[in-house]
Design an enzyme around this catalytic site. Structure first.
Site, PDB file in Angstrom:
ATOM      1  N   GLU A 124       0.890  -1.176   0.000  1.00  0.00           N
ATOM      2  CA  GLU A 124       0.000   0.000   0.000  1.00  0.00           C
ATOM      3  C   GLU A 124       0.913   1.207   0.000  1.00  0.00           C
ATOM      4  OE1 GLU A 124      -3.140  -0.589  -0.167  1.00  0.00           O
ATOM      5  OE2 GLU A 124      -3.153  -2.689   0.406  1.00  0.00           O
ATOM      6  N   CYS A 171      -2.189   9.044   2.622  1.00  0.00           N
ATOM      7  CA  CYS A 171      -1.970   8.478   1.286  1.00  0.00           C
ATOM      8  C   CYS A 171      -3.123   8.839   0.354  1.00  0.00           C
ATOM      9  CB  CYS A 171      -1.815   6.974   1.381  1.00  0.00           C
ATOM     10  SG  CYS A 171      -3.180   6.183   2.241  1.00  0.00           S
TER      11      CYS A 171
HETATM   12  P1  NAD Z   1       8.558   4.774   4.391  1.00  0.00           P
HETATM   13  O1  NAD Z   1       8.435   3.965   3.167  1.00  0.00           O
HETATM   14  O2  NAD Z   1       9.750   5.634   4.546  1.00  0.00           O
HETATM   15  O3  NAD Z   1       8.536   3.825   5.687  1.00  0.00           O
HETATM   16  C1  NAD Z   1       7.480   2.924   5.915  1.00  0.00           C
HETATM   17  C2  NAD Z   1       7.951   1.819   6.840  1.00  0.00           C
HETATM   18  O4  NAD Z   1       8.932   1.026   6.176  1.00  0.00           O
HETATM   19  C3  NAD Z   1       8.614   2.305   8.118  1.00  0.00           C
HETATM   20  O5  NAD Z   1       8.210   1.477   9.183  1.00  0.00           O
HETATM   21  C4  NAD Z   1      10.102   2.132   7.825  1.00  0.00           C
HETATM   22  O6  NAD Z   1      10.900   1.966   8.977  1.00  0.00           O
HETATM   23  C5  NAD Z   1      10.075   0.862   7.001  1.00  0.00           C
HETATM   24  N1  NAD Z   1      11.242   0.658   6.142  1.00  0.00           N
HETATM   25  C6  NAD Z   1      12.123   1.567   5.671  1.00  0.00           C
HETATM   26  N2  NAD Z   1      13.061   0.961   4.903  1.00  0.00           N
HETATM   27  C7  NAD Z   1      12.742  -0.356   4.869  1.00  0.00           C
HETATM   28  C8  NAD Z   1      13.296  -1.494   4.216  1.00  0.00           C
HETATM   29  N3  NAD Z   1      14.371  -1.386   3.425  1.00  0.00           N
HETATM   30  N4  NAD Z   1      12.705  -2.686   4.391  1.00  0.00           N
HETATM   31  C9  NAD Z   1      11.596  -2.811   5.154  1.00  0.00           C
HETATM   32  N5  NAD Z   1      11.030  -1.773   5.799  1.00  0.00           N
HETATM   33  C10 NAD Z   1      11.584  -0.557   5.653  1.00  0.00           C
HETATM   34  O7  NAD Z   1       7.206   5.622   4.499  1.00  0.00           O
HETATM   35  P2  NAD Z   1       6.841   6.729   5.567  1.00  0.00           P
HETATM   36  O8  NAD Z   1       7.630   7.964   5.264  1.00  0.00           O
HETATM   37  O9  NAD Z   1       6.881   6.152   6.926  1.00  0.00           O
HETATM   38  O10 NAD Z   1       5.276   6.962   5.222  1.00  0.00           O
HETATM   39  C11 NAD Z   1       4.823   7.825   4.232  1.00  0.00           C
HETATM   40  C12 NAD Z   1       4.483   7.054   2.983  1.00  0.00           C
HETATM   41  O11 NAD Z   1       3.522   6.043   3.260  1.00  0.00           O
HETATM   42  C13 NAD Z   1       3.833   7.931   1.935  1.00  0.00           C
HETATM   43  O12 NAD Z   1       4.385   7.656   0.677  1.00  0.00           O
HETATM   44  C14 NAD Z   1       2.371   7.515   1.972  1.00  0.00           C
HETATM   45  O13 NAD Z   1       1.658   7.734   0.787  1.00  0.00           O
HETATM   46  C15 NAD Z   1       2.497   6.080   2.284  1.00  0.00           C
HETATM   47  N6  NAD Z   1       1.230   5.564   2.819  1.00  0.00           N
HETATM   48  C16 NAD Z   1       0.454   4.757   2.035  1.00  0.00           C
HETATM   49  C17 NAD Z   1      -0.782   4.289   2.498  1.00  0.00           C
HETATM   50  C18 NAD Z   1      -1.678   3.433   1.645  1.00  0.00           C
HETATM   51  O14 NAD Z   1      -2.615   2.847   2.172  1.00  0.00           O
HETATM   52  N7  NAD Z   1      -1.467   3.320   0.356  1.00  0.00           N
HETATM   53  C19 NAD Z   1      -1.190   4.655   3.775  1.00  0.00           C
HETATM   54  C20 NAD Z   1      -0.380   5.485   4.534  1.00  0.00           C
HETATM   55  C21 NAD Z   1       0.835   5.925   4.048  1.00  0.00           C
END
Ligand code: NAD
Length: 511
Positions: free
Chosen positions: A234, A268
């Site tokens: 997502e 999002c």
């Molecule tokens: P991010 O991708 O930076 O981090 C998300 C999660 O992934 C965190 O827990 C982070 O620690 C972890 N992570 C980071 N690197 C990783 C790796 N290499 N392997 C596994 N896990 C890893 O996102 P963010 O800045 O926390 O959140 C914002 C983003 O989330 C925005 O792009 C937003 O659109 C998206 N989002 C999407 C939805 C949806 O339902 N589509 C909902 C909410 C947020």
């Protein structure tokens, strides 16, 4: 070795340290997965009815503890209390939905056996085992709960890895679940940064439910491919609102402001782009600018628009605005923070901002901004609006604003998104039965709804013989009878009805 390291959580309202958590390495992650797996063995053996009874108890615990949970959310996100409480309410709604609908959805489904009328066939939905849930910072409760509720209803154990910016709320989960009578150890939380997330993907979880940015989603999928671990992704969005000439402008203005500025635009499914037809563009933009300017923003419980989660996020949104203005966009409400003057702690709220004259050369046109910014563009007609709406790699949600609901639905069907609202924004997230997922750079798979529940189980197909014949007619050795039978079945299936039956009988008898 990362063992012994910690992460500090700071309040986006004033920068004070709220809590410190361990930065879990792969051994802690492995222990958490093993603990959840042991508990899941017991949990999976319970009937779905018993499982969802625990979910409704969890909903009740959340109802009782709503303010305590909201405090935790506020401490690490800084969002207004109304929005923190909304997370609790939406979580309760989802748990109630699964309580009501999971038992029927997960019960075995009979499957017709066609011409093999002496057989019985059915499909059962069985748990996956342990689901790894990796979440972002923008909704510390609800995004984790989406996956946790579905995974638990499906009979799985769960290991949650919350964002390093917001682990406080997630860390309450095991205790809340224990109070709801869920088995000890079934819901685990591991804290840490991306390295902990990667360790979870590399562990022996049976599925990874990832919510976050598109860039990290790609990495997660690449790592999961090594072990063929299923993933749902997502990811980001660049949601569109289309305002047609027959829209109720008063409603459209308020609804689009809400869709763009809720959670300070850090959603999002935030509206980021607005395409409004020429006939009403000037009036709509003027009213939207007024609405944006009237909103209270800042770092308190009772504002409308809270702060950016981090200095990085503040800078990202500001940079999008600076880039747009440098390339000719006009700011009609709000403002553009200057470069090289980062806000102090306690000053990280951005004014709700409306920009116009946005074009494809600008970052704000293509990239997810994730802040309280709406880019409004006037278009000739609905066709042009649909064309621009489709000029994005993302495809999460969209909204269409028109007094003619049927027209809104028709326009919505032409958009490449995971969902559409007509004269509404964001409210779909409050309906437990609606799946939430995207296409393209917004990822794939669904959270919530029966679709989200299906993804937390796998099908097991059963076929049982009921006749007890000494042998089936198609078993070895192959001879002329087998061929006759096959021809007979082909005729029966191709023609159907009485004539099919007659031809099939003739072929069986070799005539
Ligand atoms: P991010 O991708 O930076 O981090 C998300 C999660 O992934 C965190 O827990 C982070 O620690 C972890 N992570 C980071 N690197 C990783 C790796 N290499 N392997 C596994 N896990 C890893 O996102 P963010 O800045 O926390 O959140 C914002 C983003 O989330 C925005 O792009 C937003 O659109 C998206 N989002 C999407 C939805 C949806 O339902 N589509 C909902 C909410 C947020």
């Amino acid at each position: 070795m990362r063992e012994g390291r910690t992460i500090e959580v700071r309040s986006p309202r004033d920068g004070r340290v709220v809590a410190t958590f361990p930065l879990s390495g792969s051994s802690e992650v492995a222990t958490a997965v093993a603990t959840a797996r042991a508990a899941a063995a017991v949990w999976a053996s319970r009937s779905v009815l018993r499982r969802v009874e625990a979910l409704i108890r969890l909903a009740r615990v959340l109802e009782v503890e709503a303010d305590e949970v909201a405090d935790a959310i506020i401490s690490e996100t800084g969002k207004p209390r109304a929005e923190a409480l909304a997370e609790v309410a939406v979580s309760v709604e989802l748990l109630r939905y699964y309580h009501r609908y999971a038992p029927r959805h997960l019960s075995p489904r009979r499957v017709g056996t066609g011409w093999m009328f002496w057989k019985k066939a059915w499909v059962e939905r069985v748990p996956l085992g342990v689901v790894g849930v990796i979440t972002p910072w923008n909704y510390p409760l609800i995004i984790g709960m989406d996956a946790v509720a579905a995974a638990l209803a499906g009979g799985n154990g769960v290991v949650v890895k919350p964002s390093e910016l917001t682990p406080v709320t997630a860390s309450l989960l095991p205790d809340l679940c224990a109070r709801a009578g869920l088995p000890q150890g079934l819901v685990q939380v591991v804290t840490g940064d991306g390295s902990t997330g990667e360790a979870l993907v590399r562990s022996d979880v049976d599925k990874v439910s990832f919510t976050g940015s598109t860039a990290v989603g790609r990495k997660v999928m690449a790592v999961a491919a090594e072990t063929l671990t299923p993933v749902s992704l997502e990811l980001g969005g660049k949601d569109v609102a289309i305002v047609l000439e027959d829209a109720d402008l008063a409603r459209a203005v308020k609804g689009i402001a809400f869709g763009g500025f809720f959670n300070a635009g850090q959603t999002c499914i935030s509206i980021e782009r607005v395409y409004v037809v020429d006939a009403v563009a000037a009036e709509f933009t003027r009213r939207l600018a007024e609405e944006a300017s009237a909103l209270r923003y800042g770092v308190a419980d009772d504002v409308d628009v809270g702060p950016m989660i981090s200095a990085v996020q503040f800078e990202r949104v500001s940079a999008h605005l600076r880039d747009a203005v440098a390339k000719g966009a006009e700011v009609v409400a709000g403002g553009v923070p200057e470069a090289d003057s980062p806000p102090g702690e306690g000053d990280r709220a951005l004014a709700p901002t409306i920009v116009t004259r946005v074009d494809e050369t600008m970052e704000i046109f293509h990239e997810e901004t994730f802040g309280p910014v709406l880019a409004v563009t006037a278009v000739r007609d609905e066709e042009e609006a649909i064309r621009w709406a489709s000029a994005s790699a993302y495809g999460l949600f969209a909204s269409v604003w028109t007094e003619n609901r049927r027209r809104g639905v028709d326009v919505g069907r032409r958009l490449r998104t995971g969902g559409v609202c007509v004269n509404e924004s964001l409210a779909h997230a409050g309906i437990g039965g609606l799946p939430l997922g995207g296409v393209g750079d917004s990822g794939f798979g669904s959270r919530r709804g029966l679709e989200g529940l299906t993804e937390m189980t796998r099908p097991r197909a059963f076929l049982a013989d009921r006749a007890g014949l000494s042998r089936e007619p198609w078993w070895f050795p192959y001879d002329e009878r087998v061929e006759r039978l096959t021809r007979s079945v082909l005729a029966l299936r191709a023609r159907g009805g009485l004539s099919g039956l007659v031809v099939a009988a003739r072929r069986l008898l070799g005539r």
